[in-house]
Design an enzyme around this catalytic site. Structure first.
Site: not given
Length: 216
Positions: A60, A62, A73, A181
């Site tokens: 989701d 930031y 990202f 991740h």
């Protein structure tokens, strides 16, 4: 469906989307939410379906001020979040180059890279606060649409949530790359050393598709 506009118009008629839209409008009205409302679909507006070569799936947006701008990202502020720092580290190691770490990944999106989050909105300071309200259905349907394209596409899935989407990726024309991740909590459990950037370009070149220029 040939465009994201057509896709969104089709989804907007479905019951889940109507509920999702009401929820999102109410959240933005009553709380600080990210990304800015006009950038919720930024990933889809920058990268047309016909241009997509690579899909990177995040979780989701930031949830702090001046960070999210609608690309997974990516940030528009000088301070680079830890996950993106680790992406740059792996990119540098994988490709053997020094990366210009300005945080904004628009340059990748404009090359045919869909930087998509599983949820496209979030309430400030509350990670995953907009999950389980319909965004997952929307983005699952995005992935299903892309899976049905017979042109080769690379899907880069980082972390458990993203890897769970492999069940929708059944087209043998595509390449699926999975790893831990890039978060500091998991990057040393298989993200570092996974070489997704060189593997992506090797696949694209093999299929006579122009490779991604990962660094500026």
């Amino acid at each position: 469906m040939n465009t994201w506009k057509e896709f969104i118009e089709n989804e907007s008629k479905k019951e889940y989307y109507i509920k999702l839209k009401d929820f999102v409008v109410n959240e933005y009205k009553n709380y600080t939410c990210y990304p800015p409302y006009n950038l919720i679909f930024h990933a889809l507006s920058v990268t047309d379906i016909k241009d997509i070569k690579v899909v990177i799936l995040g979780q989701d947006p930031y949830h702090e001020e001046n960070q999210a701008h609608g690309l997974a990202f990516s940030v528009t502020c000088p301070k680079i979040p830890p996950s993106l720092q680790n992406i740059y580290k792996e990119m540098s190691s994988d490709l053997g180059v020094v990366i210009n770490q300005d945080g904004n990944l628009d340059y990748l999106a404009k090359q045919g890279e869909l930087l998509l989050n599983t949820s496209l909105t979030v309430r400030a300071h509350m990670a995953n606060s907009h999950s389980n309200h319909g965004w997952e259905i929307f983005t699952d349907n995005c992935i299903k649409l892309l899976n049905d394209i017979n042109r080769p596409i690379v899907f880069i899935l980082w972390g458990r949530n993203a890897i769970s989407k492999t069940k929708y990726l059944t087209n043998k024309n595509h390449l699926i790359l999975t790893s831990a991740h890039p978060s500091p909590l998991s990057a040393y459990n298989g993200f570092f050393g996974s070489k997704p950037f060189s593997k992506t370009n090797e696949f694209l070149i093999k299929n006579n598709i122009e490779p991604i220029k990962w660094y500026k």
